[in-house]
Design an enzyme around this catalytic site. Structure first.
Site, PDB file in Angstrom:
ATOM      1  N   SER A  43       9.341   2.211   5.679  1.00 19.18           N
ATOM      2  CA  SER A  43       8.462   1.556   6.650  1.00 19.18           C
ATOM      3  C   SER A  43       8.442   2.372   7.940  1.00 19.18           C
ATOM      4  CB  SER A  43       8.994   0.156   7.002  1.00 19.18           C
ATOM      5  OG  SER A  43       9.078  -0.664   5.871  1.00 19.18           O
ATOM      6  N   THR A  44       7.392   2.194   8.721  1.00 17.83           N
ATOM      7  CA  THR A  44       7.305   2.824  10.036  1.00 17.83           C
ATOM      8  C   THR A  44       8.052   1.939  11.028  1.00 17.83           C
ATOM      9  OG1 THR A  44       5.157   3.712   9.441  1.00 17.83           O
ATOM     10  CG2 THR A  44       5.692   3.637  11.794  1.00 17.83           C
ATOM     11  N   TYR A  97       0.823  -1.211   0.000  1.00 14.46           N
ATOM     12  CA  TYR A  97       0.000   0.000   0.000  1.00 14.46           C
ATOM     13  C   TYR A  97       0.859   1.264   0.000  1.00 14.46           C
ATOM     14  CZ  TYR A  97      -4.217  -2.732   0.836  1.00 14.46           C
ATOM     15  OH  TYR A  97      -5.263  -3.604   0.697  1.00 14.46           O
ATOM     16  N   ASN A 115       1.008   9.329  14.110  1.00 11.70           N
ATOM     17  CA  ASN A 115      -0.105   8.381  14.145  1.00 11.70           C
ATOM     18  C   ASN A 115      -0.738   8.317  15.533  1.00 11.70           C
ATOM     19  OD1 ASN A 115      -0.083   7.798  11.484  1.00 11.70           O
ATOM     20  ND2 ASN A 115       0.706   5.712  11.664  1.00 11.70           N
ATOM     21  N   CYS A 152      -2.218   0.465  10.749  1.00 10.87           N
ATOM     22  CA  CYS A 152      -1.127   1.188  11.410  1.00 10.87           C
ATOM     23  C   CYS A 152      -1.417   1.814  12.770  1.00 10.87           C
ATOM     24  CB  CYS A 152      -0.589   2.253  10.464  1.00 10.87           C
ATOM     25  SG  CYS A 152       0.209   1.510   9.033  1.00 10.87           S
TER      26      CYS A 152
HETATM   27  P1  NAD Z   1       2.070  -4.200   2.845  1.00  6.79           P
HETATM   28  O1  NAD Z   1       1.933  -5.418   3.657  1.00  6.79           O
HETATM   29  O2  NAD Z   1       0.939  -3.756   1.972  1.00  6.79           O
HETATM   30  O3  NAD Z   1       3.362  -4.321   1.890  1.00  6.79           O
HETATM   31  C1  NAD Z   1       4.577  -4.801   2.313  1.00  6.79           C
HETATM   32  C2  NAD Z   1       5.165  -5.657   1.188  1.00  6.79           C
HETATM   33  O4  NAD Z   1       6.501  -5.998   1.548  1.00  6.79           O
HETATM   34  C3  NAD Z   1       4.421  -6.963   0.947  1.00  6.79           C
HETATM   35  O5  NAD Z   1       3.957  -7.021  -0.378  1.00  6.79           O
HETATM   36  C4  NAD Z   1       5.492  -8.051   1.228  1.00  6.79           C
HETATM   37  O6  NAD Z   1       5.391  -9.174   0.376  1.00  6.79           O
HETATM   38  C5  NAD Z   1       6.770  -7.284   1.000  1.00  6.79           C
HETATM   39  N1  NAD Z   1       7.926  -7.888   1.658  1.00  6.79           N
HETATM   40  C6  NAD Z   1       8.047  -8.305   2.945  1.00  6.79           C
HETATM   41  N2  NAD Z   1       9.276  -8.793   3.167  1.00  6.79           N
HETATM   42  C7  NAD Z   1       9.951  -8.691   2.000  1.00  6.79           C
HETATM   43  C8  NAD Z   1      11.272  -9.027   1.609  1.00  6.79           C
HETATM   44  N3  NAD Z   1      12.141  -9.566   2.474  1.00  6.79           N
HETATM   45  N4  NAD Z   1      11.644  -8.791   0.331  1.00  6.79           N
HETATM   46  C9  NAD Z   1      10.772  -8.255  -0.558  1.00  6.79           C
HETATM   47  N5  NAD Z   1       9.511  -7.903  -0.239  1.00  6.79           N
HETATM   48  C10 NAD Z   1       9.096  -8.121   1.037  1.00  6.79           C
HETATM   49  O7  NAD Z   1       2.461  -3.040   3.857  1.00  6.79           O
HETATM   50  P2  NAD Z   1       2.164  -1.475   3.705  1.00  6.79           P
HETATM   51  O8  NAD Z   1       0.773  -1.178   4.139  1.00  6.79           O
HETATM   52  O9  NAD Z   1       2.638  -1.027   2.380  1.00  6.79           O
HETATM   53  O10 NAD Z   1       3.113  -0.909   4.849  1.00  6.79           O
HETATM   54  C11 NAD Z   1       4.516  -0.919   4.693  1.00  6.79           C
HETATM   55  C12 NAD Z   1       5.126  -0.052   5.781  1.00  6.79           C
HETATM   56  O11 NAD Z   1       4.675   1.299   5.608  1.00  6.79           O
HETATM   57  C13 NAD Z   1       4.732  -0.432   7.204  1.00  6.79           C
HETATM   58  O12 NAD Z   1       5.831  -0.204   8.049  1.00  6.79           O
HETATM   59  C14 NAD Z   1       3.615   0.537   7.540  1.00  6.79           C
HETATM   60  O13 NAD Z   1       3.556   0.797   8.920  1.00  6.79           O
HETATM   61  C15 NAD Z   1       4.057   1.780   6.808  1.00  6.79           C
HETATM   62  N6  NAD Z   1       2.963   2.682   6.404  1.00  6.79           N
HETATM   63  C16 NAD Z   1       1.814   2.194   5.880  1.00  6.79           C
HETATM   64  C17 NAD Z   1       0.815   3.072   5.452  1.00  6.79           C
HETATM   65  C18 NAD Z   1      -0.473   2.563   4.859  1.00  6.79           C
HETATM   66  O14 NAD Z   1      -1.342   3.379   4.587  1.00  6.79           O
HETATM   67  N7  NAD Z   1      -0.655   1.274   4.641  1.00  6.79           N
HETATM   68  C19 NAD Z   1       1.023   4.451   5.522  1.00  6.79           C
HETATM   69  C20 NAD Z   1       2.237   4.919   6.061  1.00  6.79           C
HETATM   70  C21 NAD Z   1       3.203   4.025   6.489  1.00  6.79           C
HETATM   71  C1  UGA Z   2      -3.337   6.910   8.852  1.00  5.58           C
HETATM   72  C2  UGA Z   2      -2.794   8.341   8.875  1.00  5.58           C
HETATM   73  O1  UGA Z   2      -3.870   9.247   8.622  1.00  5.58           O
HETATM   74  C3  UGA Z   2      -1.696   8.521   7.835  1.00  5.58           C
HETATM   75  O2  UGA Z   2      -1.148   9.823   7.934  1.00  5.58           O
HETATM   76  C4  UGA Z   2      -0.611   7.477   8.061  1.00  5.58           C
HETATM   77  O3  UGA Z   2       0.383   7.576   7.077  1.00  5.58           O
HETATM   78  C5  UGA Z   2      -1.227   6.096   8.014  1.00  5.58           C
HETATM   79  O4  UGA Z   2      -2.278   6.005   9.025  1.00  5.58           O
HETATM   80  C6  UGA Z   2      -0.262   4.994   8.334  1.00  5.58           C
HETATM   81  O5  UGA Z   2       0.772   5.228   8.917  1.00  5.58           O
HETATM   82  O6  UGA Z   2      -0.635   3.887   7.974  1.00  5.58           O
HETATM   83  P1  UGA Z   2      -5.065   5.571   7.359  1.00  5.58           P
HETATM   84  O7  UGA Z   2      -4.998   4.578   8.464  1.00  5.58           O
HETATM   85  O8  UGA Z   2      -4.874   5.092   5.973  1.00  5.58           O
HETATM   86  O9  UGA Z   2      -3.956   6.719   7.594  1.00  5.58           O
HETATM   87  O10 UGA Z   2      -6.473   6.325   7.393  1.00  5.58           O
HETATM   88  P2  UGA Z   2      -7.080   7.469   8.332  1.00  5.58           P
HETATM   89  O11 UGA Z   2      -7.811   8.405   7.482  1.00  5.58           O
HETATM   90  O12 UGA Z   2      -6.084   8.037   9.253  1.00  5.58           O
HETATM   91  O13 UGA Z   2      -8.161   6.665   9.184  1.00  5.58           O
HETATM   92  C7  UGA Z   2      -7.773   5.717  10.161  1.00  5.58           C
HETATM   93  C8  UGA Z   2      -9.011   5.217  10.890  1.00  5.58           C
HETATM   94  O14 UGA Z   2      -9.551   6.233  11.736  1.00  5.58           O
HETATM   95  C9  UGA Z   2     -10.141   4.796   9.956  1.00  5.58           C
HETATM   96  O15 UGA Z   2     -10.755   3.637  10.453  1.00  5.58           O
HETATM   97  C10 UGA Z   2     -11.092   5.982  10.006  1.00  5.58           C
HETATM   98  O16 UGA Z   2     -12.410   5.630   9.706  1.00  5.58           O
HETATM   99  C11 UGA Z   2     -10.932   6.404  11.452  1.00  5.58           C
HETATM  100  N1  UGA Z   2     -11.274   7.819  11.693  1.00  5.58           N
HETATM  101  C12 UGA Z   2     -10.533   8.817  11.139  1.00  5.58           C
HETATM  102  C13 UGA Z   2     -12.340   8.136  12.521  1.00  5.58           C
HETATM  103  O17 UGA Z   2     -13.008   7.236  13.059  1.00  5.58           O
HETATM  104  N2  UGA Z   2     -12.626   9.445  12.758  1.00  5.58           N
HETATM  105  C14 UGA Z   2     -11.913  10.466  12.201  1.00  5.58           C
HETATM  106  O18 UGA Z   2     -12.239  11.644  12.469  1.00  5.58           O
HETATM  107  C15 UGA Z   2     -10.837  10.133  11.372  1.00  5.58           C
END
Ligand code: NAD
Ligand code: UGA
Length: 451
Positions: free
Chosen positions: A127-128, A11, A220, A272
């Site tokens: 990654s976080t 993602y 977060n 997250c």
């Molecule tokens: P995700 O699970 O969607 O994607 C991670 C990918 O990494 C997977 O496709 C997996 O197969 C791959 N992977 C794992 N180990 C591997 C390896 N050794 N070599 C190659 N590929 C490998 O995760 P995500 O939601 O994209 O989140 C990734 C990071 O970003 C996390 O630390 C998360 O906390 C952070 N983050 C996520 C969001 C979000 O909205 N999802 C937003 C901000 C930060």
């Molecule tokens: C959140 C942060 O907003 C991002 O900045 C961050 O990068 C990300 O986490 C991450 O590290 O993964 P996300 O989880 O995709 O993003 O979506 P949000 O819009 O933050 O919503 C999170 C949850 O809170 C959802 O279930 C949403 O419905 C809920 N929410 C949000 C509420 O219930 N009330 C609100 O006012 C806002």
């Protein structure tokens, strides 16, 4: 030509790299992953994740300067800059289980990078991660007598799912942490230059590595804390005839508080918030900071309370029995405009409804495939029905769990007519026209409004 490799096509890795490739045609971007199905899907128009606007961005750059591959080693080898964007879930075993970050995927990447690299590289933490992870990574990368130099930067991602493309195109800020050394600052500048292609320089913040790592967890935690705070007030509203939407509006107009992230709901979900807060809790505990740890843990506790009390309200209002009652769950994604169901409150709601022997039917416009995988133990018991009207047909209750816009425009008279009476509606997102529903004859329950 600068070459970027991103490990992890999820993602974050997919959309962020697609945006860099779109904005910087002079940079070659290769996204690698061990998940073959995911990489294959990135090469089609049926992308592995649903994100509004993403396909257009991918299509613009794919094949030009954006590539997807399962050849992780080659991707690393060719790159000047390696982003690591793999998953960092909560540890489920051993010390810190249920709280600490599971860093095994991250460390595997570091070892792979060290193993295959034959030239100096900038390694970017996307990654976080817990604060001071870069230190551990540097030790892994530089262990032994490796002549290659790796400069580790922290560049956490702040995109939210459902608005990822807007967030990437026009972020509030980009944060880059680097070491205060000559090579650290040189690497930091190289990454600044990439983002500065489309992001105003004043929005690109630079700090040391530790501040950057900790800022991500803190952001977060603060966002989730706001949701838990308003949800705590929503419970009080229900007992006092105050309306949580009025309260949120009234306090949100105070510029010191601000109006965003004050929407009461069934609770926050997503992969997250919970994981990152628990990670923060674990870090505080590790440093002996019990009160800060307890403070942040309470944000998660409040969220669990909110999820649980939603089902309790359903049960109590439906005469304390929902066994064999058909309950239509509208929305399974953790928020609108995504197919992502990770940590969705809908999972807990469905599990609790199932424990009361309710007959559950789930509907969601984008998350049906993921929803089916989330609850394997209930797969045979839950009906999945894409058509909302069919899902609601004959139901005793409708529970709106995701804020999909289209749910506002449903023909609720048609739904009411097809339901058992009394017809209950539980609006877990406070998004429907409750007065209109009352007038139709629905028994309406929402979050944070007196009955
Ligand atoms: P995700 O699970 O969607 O994607 C991670 C990918 O990494 C997977 O496709 C997996 O197969 C791959 N992977 C794992 N180990 C591997 C390896 N050794 N070599 C190659 N590929 C490998 O995760 P995500 O939601 O994209 O989140 C990734 C990071 O970003 C996390 O630390 C998360 O906390 C952070 N983050 C996520 C969001 C979000 O909205 N999802 C937003 C901000 C930060
Ligand atoms: C959140 C942060 O907003 C991002 O900045 C961050 O990068 C990300 O986490 C991450 O590290 O993964 P996300 O989880 O995709 O993003 O979506 P949000 O819009 O933050 O919503 C999170 C949850 O809170 C959802 O279930 C949403 O419905 C809920 N929410 C949000 C509420 O219930 N009330 C609100 O006012 C806002």
């Amino acid at each position: 030509m600068t070459k970027i490799c991103c490990i992890g096509a999820g993602y974050v890795g997919g959309p962020t790299m697609a945006m860099i490739a779109k904005k910087c045609p002079q940079v070659q971007v290769t996204v690698v992953d061990i998940n073959e199905a995911r990489i294959a899907a990135w090469q089609t128009d049926d992308l592995p994740i649903y994100e509004p606007g993403l396909l257009d961005v991918v299509k613009e750059a794919r094949g030009r300067n954006l590539f997807f591959s399962t050849d992780v080693d080659q991707g690393i080898k060719d790159a000047d800059i390696v982003f690591v964007s793999v998953n960092t879930p909560t540890k489920t075993f051993g010390e810190g289980a249920g709280c600490a970050s599971d860093l095994q995927y991250w460390e595997l990447c570091a070892r792979r990078i060290k193993e295959v690299s034959t030239s100096d590289k900038i390694i970017v933490e996307k990654s976080t991660l817990p604060v001071r992870t870069a230190e551990a990574m540097e030790r892994v990368l530089h262990a032994g007598d490796n002549p290659v130099h790796f400069e580790v930067l922290s560049n956490p991602e702040f995109l939210a799912e459902g608005t990822a493309i807007e967030d990437l195109e026009c972020p509030d800020r980009v944060l880059i942490g680097g070491h205060q050394t000559e090579s650290g600052q040189k690497a930091l500048q190289a990454l600044v230059d990439i983002y500065a292609t489309w992001i105003p320089r004043e929005r690109i913040l630079t700090t040391n590595v530790w501040s950057s790592e900790l800022s991500k967890l803190t952001a977060n935690a603060f966002l989730a804390q706001r949701v838990s705070s308003i949800n705590a007030i929503s419970a009080l509203c229900e007992s006092t005839e105050a309306d949580v939407a009025d309260v949120a509006h009234a306090i949100g107009t105070d510029s010191r508080i601000g109006s965003k992230f004050l929407k009461a709901s069934i609770g926050f979900g997503g992969s997250c918030f919970k994981k990152d807060i628990l990670n923060l809790v674990y870090l505080c505990e590790t440093y002996g900071l019990t009160e800060p740890a307890n403070y942040w843990r309470s944000v998660v506790t409040m969220n669990e309370y909110q999820e649980a009390r939603f089902v309790t309200t359903m049960l109590h209002s439906m005469f304390n029995t929902i066994a064999n009652k058909r309950i239509a769950v509208l929305g399974f994604a953790f928020k609108a405009d995504t197919g992502d169901t990770r940590e969705s409150p809908a999972i807990k709601v469905c599990r609790k409804l199932a424990s009361e022997h309710a007959s559950i039917v789930v509907s969601d416009p984008k998350a049906m495939d993921n929803a089916k995988l989330e609850m394997p133990e209930l797969a045979d018991d839950i009906e999945f029905q894409e058509d909302v009207y069919k899902a609601c047909d004959g139901a005793h209750a409708v529970a709106v769990l995701t804020d999909w816009k289209q749910y506002k425009d449903l023909d609720f008279q048609r739904i009411y007519d097809s339901m058992q009476k009394p017809a209950f509606i539980f609006d877990g997102r406070n998004m429907l026209d409750h007065d209109a529903l009352y007038k139709m004859g629905f028994e309406v329950y929402s979050i944070g409004k007196g009955r």
